[in-house]
Design a protein around this motif. Structure first.
Motif, PDB file in Angstrom:
ATOM      1  N   UNK A 166       0.818  -1.226   0.000  1.00 38.64           N
ATOM      2  CA  UNK A 166       0.000   0.000   0.000  1.00 38.64           C
ATOM      3  C   UNK A 166       0.846   1.268   0.000  1.00 38.64           C
ATOM      4  N   UNK A 167       2.009   1.225   0.660  1.00 38.82           N
ATOM      5  CA  UNK A 167       2.885   2.392   0.700  1.00 38.82           C
ATOM      6  C   UNK A 167       3.384   2.754  -0.690  1.00 38.82           C
ATOM      7  N   UNK A 168       3.791   1.754  -1.463  1.00 42.54           N
ATOM      8  CA  UNK A 168       4.267   2.029  -2.809  1.00 42.54           C
ATOM      9  C   UNK A 168       3.140   2.532  -3.694  1.00 42.54           C
ATOM     10  N   UNK A 193       0.713   4.444  -2.703  1.00 40.56           N
ATOM     11  CA  UNK A 193       0.588   5.865  -2.357  1.00 40.56           C
ATOM     12  C   UNK A 193       1.699   6.679  -3.015  1.00 40.56           C
ATOM     13  N   UNK A 194       2.898   6.145  -3.040  1.00 40.41           N
ATOM     14  CA  UNK A 194       4.012   6.856  -3.672  1.00 40.41           C
ATOM     15  C   UNK A 194       3.790   7.021  -5.179  1.00 40.41           C
ATOM     16  N   UNK A 195       3.222   6.011  -5.806  1.00 35.00           N
ATOM     17  CA  UNK A 195       2.941   6.112  -7.240  1.00 35.00           C
ATOM     18  C   UNK A 195       1.872   7.165  -7.511  1.00 35.00           C
ATOM     19  N   UNK A 196       0.839   7.209  -6.661  1.00 33.67           N
ATOM     20  CA  UNK A 196      -0.199   8.226  -6.821  1.00 33.67           C
ATOM     21  C   UNK A 196       0.389   9.631  -6.636  1.00 33.67           C
ATOM     22  N   UNK A 197       1.255   9.791  -5.649  1.00 32.49           N
ATOM     23  CA  UNK A 197       1.867  11.101  -5.424  1.00 32.49           C
ATOM     24  C   UNK A 197       2.777  11.484  -6.584  1.00 32.49           C
ATOM     25  N   UNK A 198       3.485  10.521  -7.131  1.00 30.46           N
ATOM     26  CA  UNK A 198       4.340  10.795  -8.283  1.00 30.46           C
ATOM     27  C   UNK A 198       3.512  11.302  -9.458  1.00 30.46           C
ATOM     28  N   UNK A 199       2.397  10.634  -9.743  1.00 33.67           N
ATOM     29  CA  UNK A 199       1.540  11.068 -10.844  1.00 33.67           C
ATOM     30  C   UNK A 199       0.948  12.450 -10.565  1.00 33.67           C
ATOM     31  N   UNK A 250      17.034  -1.630   0.508  1.00 34.15           N
ATOM     32  CA  UNK A 250      16.026  -1.043  -0.378  1.00 34.15           C
ATOM     33  C   UNK A 250      15.350  -2.115  -1.219  1.00 34.15           C
ATOM     34  N   UNK A 251      14.017  -2.057  -1.259  1.00 37.14           N
ATOM     35  CA  UNK A 251      13.209  -2.911  -2.133  1.00 37.14           C
ATOM     36  C   UNK A 251      12.212  -1.993  -2.840  1.00 37.14           C
ATOM     37  N   UNK A 252      12.447  -1.639  -4.108  1.00 33.03           N
ATOM     38  CA  UNK A 252      11.604  -0.639  -4.783  1.00 33.03           C
ATOM     39  C   UNK A 252      10.128  -0.999  -4.836  1.00 33.03           C
ATOM     40  N   UNK A 253       9.792  -2.282  -4.996  1.00 33.28           N
ATOM     41  CA  UNK A 253       8.387  -2.664  -5.121  1.00 33.28           C
ATOM     42  C   UNK A 253       7.609  -2.406  -3.837  1.00 33.28           C
ATOM     43  N   UNK A 254       8.310  -2.335  -2.700  1.00 34.04           N
ATOM     44  CA  UNK A 254       7.662  -2.051  -1.421  1.00 34.04           C
ATOM     45  C   UNK A 254       7.691  -0.566  -1.074  1.00 34.04           C
ATOM     46  N   UNK A 287       3.230  -6.178   2.711  1.00 37.22           N
ATOM     47  CA  UNK A 287       3.189  -6.719   1.361  1.00 37.22           C
ATOM     48  C   UNK A 287       1.742  -7.071   1.013  1.00 37.22           C
ATOM     49  N   UNK A 288       1.313  -6.647  -0.156  1.00 38.68           N
ATOM     50  CA  UNK A 288      -0.087  -6.815  -0.531  1.00 38.68           C
ATOM     51  C   UNK A 288      -0.344  -8.009  -1.439  1.00 38.68           C
TER      52      UNK A 288
END
Length: 230
Positions: free
Chosen positions: A15-17, A19-25, A164-168, A186-187
């Motif tokens: 879920x954290x990633x 949110x990060x993708x939504x913020x990036x967009x 670091x794990x980018x997918x997370x 992890x989802x």
């Protein structure tokens, strides 16, 4: 994992990633609108459509280019602060994983299960099998239960490292003499790859991170097998 010629981020596995993708967009759209506006003004000035000094020196223009950037900063800052708070939140984790950075491999401890732990070295190319990735696979994978809050404590034995794990959406520095923490959920099941993201020496590029997310039942069986083999 990342693919050759890939554009953009890896698919979110937490879920954290997401949110990060939504913020990036969100931020990218703001940047696009600003760039379009600036480009329009430049073209209009070059073509003499905005050459009137009364327009360029007016009080209205002064107010606009003062308030508009302030509003843009608010639109960026509010969701950014929200995500920063979510990244720092570690309430009631179901499992704690300790990641100790060494030159040049990772040591892991499952402190909730006594002295259970192992070292994870990069798998040599000649030992990889079909389906495994060169320079990314390790001889021992970190196994974690999916849909459970996980806390990761990071430290280092020698120099600066970064787990670091980018997918997370996770990237936490491992500092000698200091204990840092991060958390994620992890989802979905799968195998996710990361690497040390701090320039830690000659073999910096040879200390990958491999996390296998599995259902809770499989995780309990894996824990039992690890305890029996210890």
């Amino acid at each position: 994992m990342a693919h050759p010629t890939q554009l953009g981020f890896q698919d979110a596995a937490s879920p954290l990633m997401e949110e990060l993708l939504h913020f990036h967009d969100h931020a990218l759209m703001i940047v696009f609108l600003i760039s379009t506006l600036v480009l329009y003004i430049i073209v209009a000035m070059v073509t003499a459509k905005l050459s009137d000094k009364l327009i360029l020196d007016s009080q209205e223009i002064e107010i606009i280019w003062t308030l508009l950037p302030a509003m843009i900063l608010v639109l960026i800052a509010l969701p950014s602060l929200r995500i920063l708070y979510l990244m720092d939140e570690t309430n009631d984790p179901h499992l704690t994983l300790k990641a100790l950075g060494r030159q040049w491999y990772w040591s892991y401890e499952y402190s909730d299960y006594g002295d259970l732990g192992f070292d994870a070295y990069m798998l040599p190319t000649q030992d990889t099998t079909f389906g495994q990735y060169r320079l990314l696979e390790t001889d021992h994978r970190v196994v974690l239960p999916m849909e459970s809050p996980i806390r990761v404590l990071t430290c280092a034995e020698d120099v600066l490292h970064s787990w670091a794990v980018p997918a997370f959406g996770v990237k936490m520095d491992a500092v000698p003499g200091r204990l840092n923490q991060t958390a994620f959920i992890t989802s979905r099941p799968g195998v996710f790859y990361g690497q040390c993201s701090e320039i830690c020496g000659a073999n910096h590029t040879f200390m990958p991170v491999v996390v296998e997310s599995v259902p809770l039942d499989y995780f309990e069986l894996w824990i039992l097998s690890m305890i029996q083999d210890a």
